[in-house]
Scaffold this motif. Structure first.
Motif, mmCIF file in Angstrom:
data_model
loop_
_atom_site.group_PDB
_atom_site.id
_atom_site.type_symbol
_atom_site.label_atom_id
_atom_site.label_comp_id
_atom_site.label_asym_id
_atom_site.label_seq_id
_atom_site.Cartn_x
_atom_site.Cartn_y
_atom_site.Cartn_z
ATOM 1 N N ARG A 66 57.444 48.655 18.378
ATOM 2 C CA ARG A 66 58.196 49.536 17.481
ATOM 3 C C ARG A 66 57.737 49.389 16.029
ATOM 4 N NH1 ARG A 66 62.782 51.920 18.798
ATOM 5 N NH2 ARG A 66 63.759 51.465 16.778
ATOM 6 N N LYS A 67 57.398 48.169 15.640
ATOM 7 C CA LYS A 67 56.989 47.948 14.253
ATOM 8 C C LYS A 67 55.663 48.630 13.947
ATOM 9 C CE LYS A 67 59.585 43.702 13.411
ATOM 10 N NZ LYS A 67 59.542 42.298 12.951
ATOM 11 N N LEU A 68 54.778 48.703 14.934
ATOM 12 C CA LEU A 68 53.505 49.399 14.758
ATOM 13 C C LEU A 68 53.745 50.900 14.580
ATOM 14 C CD1 LEU A 68 50.417 49.670 14.807
ATOM 15 C CD2 LEU A 68 50.545 49.688 17.320
ATOM 16 N N THR A 69 54.596 51.459 15.431
ATOM 17 C CA THR A 69 54.909 52.881 15.339
ATOM 18 C C THR A 69 55.539 53.208 13.988
ATOM 19 O OG1 THR A 69 55.282 52.985 17.728
ATOM 20 C CG2 THR A 69 56.162 54.784 16.402
ATOM 21 N N GLY A 70 56.504 52.402 13.573
ATOM 22 C CA GLY A 70 57.174 52.633 12.296
ATOM 23 C C GLY A 70 56.223 52.537 11.123
ATOM 24 N N CYS A 71 55.307 51.581 11.180
ATOM 25 C CA CYS A 71 54.312 51.403 10.114
ATOM 26 C C CYS A 71 53.461 52.665 9.967
ATOM 27 C CB CYS A 71 53.424 50.201 10.421
ATOM 28 S SG CYS A 71 52.009 50.025 9.318
ATOM 29 N N SER A 121 64.193 51.200 8.520
ATOM 30 C CA SER A 121 65.343 50.429 8.993
ATOM 31 C C SER A 121 65.443 50.470 10.509
ATOM 32 C CB SER A 121 66.634 50.981 8.369
ATOM 33 O OG SER A 121 66.592 50.915 6.964
ATOM 34 N N ILE A 122 65.228 51.635 11.096
ATOM 35 C CA ILE A 122 65.355 51.795 12.550
ATOM 36 C C ILE A 122 64.249 51.049 13.293
ATOM 37 C CG2 ILE A 122 65.208 53.461 14.450
ATOM 38 C CD1 ILE A 122 66.581 55.473 12.539
ATOM 39 N N SER A 161 57.899 45.498 3.276
ATOM 40 C CA SER A 161 59.181 44.836 2.979
ATOM 41 C C SER A 161 60.116 44.831 4.187
ATOM 42 C CB SER A 161 59.864 45.527 1.795
ATOM 43 O OG SER A 161 60.262 46.845 2.138
ATOM 44 N N HIS A 162 59.883 45.736 5.151
ATOM 45 C CA HIS A 162 60.695 45.767 6.365
ATOM 46 C C HIS A 162 59.978 45.097 7.546
ATOM 47 C CE1 HIS A 162 63.017 48.748 4.103
ATOM 48 N NE2 HIS A 162 63.962 48.590 4.996
ATOM 49 N N GLY A 163 58.862 44.434 7.267
ATOM 50 C CA GLY A 163 58.152 43.709 8.307
ATOM 51 C C GLY A 163 57.412 44.587 9.279
ATOM 52 N N LEU A 164 57.052 45.809 8.869
ATOM 53 C CA LEU A 164 56.339 46.740 9.743
ATOM 54 C C LEU A 164 54.830 46.574 9.568
ATOM 55 C CD1 LEU A 164 58.526 49.945 9.156
ATOM 56 C CD2 LEU A 164 58.745 48.232 10.962
ATOM 57 N N LYS A 165 54.270 45.608 10.283
ATOM 58 C CA LYS A 165 52.832 45.354 10.284
ATOM 59 C C LYS A 165 52.241 45.330 8.863
ATOM 60 C CE LYS A 165 52.599 45.218 14.753
ATOM 61 N NZ LYS A 165 52.288 43.952 15.467
ATOM 62 N N PRO A 166 52.592 44.308 8.074
ATOM 63 C CA PRO A 166 52.138 44.248 6.671
ATOM 64 C C PRO A 166 50.631 44.362 6.488
ATOM 65 C CG PRO A 166 53.826 42.601 7.080
ATOM 66 C CD PRO A 166 53.469 43.187 8.422
ATOM 67 N N ARG A 167 49.835 43.737 7.379
ATOM 68 C CA ARG A 167 48.374 43.802 7.207
ATOM 69 C C ARG A 167 47.845 45.210 7.430
ATOM 70 N NH1 ARG A 167 45.445 38.281 9.440
ATOM 71 N NH2 ARG A 167 46.547 36.850 8.046
ATOM 72 N N LEU A 168 48.371 45.887 8.436
ATOM 73 C CA LEU A 168 47.963 47.267 8.674
ATOM 74 C C LEU A 168 48.398 48.157 7.507
ATOM 75 C CD1 LEU A 168 46.769 49.505 10.395
ATOM 76 C CD2 LEU A 168 48.938 49.627 11.660
ATOM 77 N N SER A 169 49.589 47.921 6.978
ATOM 78 C CA SER A 169 50.077 48.681 5.818
ATOM 79 C C SER A 169 49.123 48.533 4.644
ATOM 80 C CB SER A 169 51.480 48.206 5.417
ATOM 81 O OG SER A 169 52.406 48.442 6.444
ATOM 82 N N ILE A 172 51.029 54.171 -1.978
ATOM 83 C CA ILE A 172 51.167 52.727 -2.180
ATOM 84 C C ILE A 172 52.608 52.286 -1.973
ATOM 85 C CG2 ILE A 172 51.027 50.881 -3.896
ATOM 86 C CD1 ILE A 172 48.625 52.330 -5.092
ATOM 87 N N THR A 173 53.568 53.040 -2.533
ATOM 88 C CA THR A 173 54.977 52.665 -2.412
ATOM 89 C C THR A 173 55.429 52.697 -0.958
ATOM 90 O OG1 THR A 173 55.279 53.771 -4.539
ATOM 91 C CG2 THR A 173 57.252 53.032 -3.423
ATOM 92 N N ALA A 174 54.883 53.613 -0.160
ATOM 93 C CA ALA A 174 55.221 53.666 1.266
ATOM 94 C C ALA A 174 54.736 52.407 1.973
ATOM 95 C CB ALA A 174 54.597 54.906 1.905
ATOM 96 N N SER A 175 53.550 51.940 1.584
ATOM 97 C CA SER A 175 53.026 50.697 2.155
ATOM 98 C C SER A 175 53.921 49.510 1.794
ATOM 99 C CB SER A 175 51.603 50.450 1.640
ATOM 100 O OG SER A 175 51.133 49.178 2.028
ATOM 101 N N ILE A 176 54.384 49.498 0.551
ATOM 102 C CA ILE A 176 55.292 48.428 0.106
ATOM 103 C C ILE A 176 56.596 48.475 0.904
ATOM 104 C CG2 ILE A 176 56.673 47.594 -1.842
ATOM 105 C CD1 ILE A 176 54.406 48.605 -3.683
#
Length: 302
Positions: free
Chosen positions: A86-91, A142-143, A270-278, A262-266
């Motif tokens: 789910r975190k990959l999809t959200g990212c 959030s979801i 910040s929600h733990g959605l694959k930070p490195r991919l972001s 950039i702000t979308a990546s931040i």
């Protein structure tokens, strides 16, 4: 040409400063605040009151919504089909669904189309990109991070976001055909003009390149959607199907082709959605977008 020299010069300076020992890289946070709290509001207050309202405004405003809505459908379907985390999809939904329509978009549109183009760019960005960032993107983050969405926090973030407040003020001024006197307008222009060097310096300070990663496939998919598929769809819809031909439509298509925000990546990080991919979506997406943007500029001129 001078604007492009300015863009690449400050982007390059930011990259170089990353490798200077002792330089406070985190100063980009201050630069971002200057852009958000001063430059973006000044641009909105200068340009929006001068926009002639018509049904044609729906075309630039719709760009960001098409991009994010398409991203949600595209990546949520792929995520379900291939059983992605789910975190990959959200990212991917967030980072590929939101374009850098202000930090990168404003300077590039200013360079290509001048003040008239900026009127359209503001419409793509203000009621488009950053409204989505402040509402639906936060909901998605959030979801997909398994956290429960907080409606009050979402409303609070929107209500106290400086560009949003000035956007509402500027729209009210437009409705009542009111504008500032010459001195205030000159001040707003001067404040807005400093955005290009500050924004590009900030981008340069934040760019990261990772050669070793397990995310290459997803990075390619995210950038394919953002830099190729979205502008192609907007071009097909606006120019081929709806037969719209104007400078405003050209600007709208160019804005749809901007690199990830950039702000979308931040937000995703910040929600733990694959930070490195972001981070990779920004680090590789911005330089690559300078190539694809030239391609799209050639296409819209045909």
């Amino acid at each position: 040409m001078n604007n492009f020299i300015l863009i690449f010069s400050f982007l390059f300076i930011g990259l170089i400063l990353q490798y200077i020992k002792g330089f406070p890289i985190s100063i980009y946070k201050l630069l971002n605040k200057i852009v958000i709290f001063f430059c973006l509001p000044a641009i909105a207050l200068y340009y929006i009151p001068k926009i002639d309202t018509s049904d044609d405004l729906l075309f630039p405003i719709g760009v960001a919504w098409i991009c994010f809505g398409g991203s949600y459908l595209f990546f949520s379907l792929l995520g379900k089909k291939y059983n992605w985390p789910r975190k990959l999809t959200g990212c991917l939904i967030i980072t590929a669904g939101l374009g850098n329509t202000s930090f990168l978009g404003y300077p590039i549109i200013q360079a290509l189309y001048g003040p008239e183009g900026m009127k359209t760019a503001v419409l793509v960005d203000q009621p488009g990109s950053f409204v989505i960032l402040s509402t639906f993107a936060i909901l998605v983050a959030s979801i997909y991070s398994t956290a429960k969405p907080n409606g009050f926090q979402i409303v609070k973030k929107i209500a106290f976001f400086p560009p949003f407040l000035t956007f509402l003020i500027a729209c009210t001024m437009n409705i009542f055909h009111f504008d500032f006197n010459a001195f205030i307008q000159l001040s707003l222009v001067n404040i807005g003009n400093i955005m290009t060097p500050i924004a590009m310096l900030s981008v340069g300070l934040q760019l990261r390149f990772e050669s070793r990663s397990q995310h290459w496939k997803f990075l390619g998919l995210g950038l394919l959607y953002k830099l190729i598929l979205v502008p192609a769809f907007v071009y097909l819809l606006y120019v081929i199907i709806l037969q719209q031909h104007s400078k405003a439509i050209e600007v709208a298509i160019m804005e749809s082709a901007m690199a990830p925000m950039i702000t979308a990546s931040i937000l995703a990080t910040s929600h733990g959605l694959k930070p490195r991919l972001s981070s990779m979506m920004i680090g590789y997406g911005i330089p690559l977008s300078f190539i694809t943007l030239f391609f799209w500029y050639f296409i819209v001129q045909l």
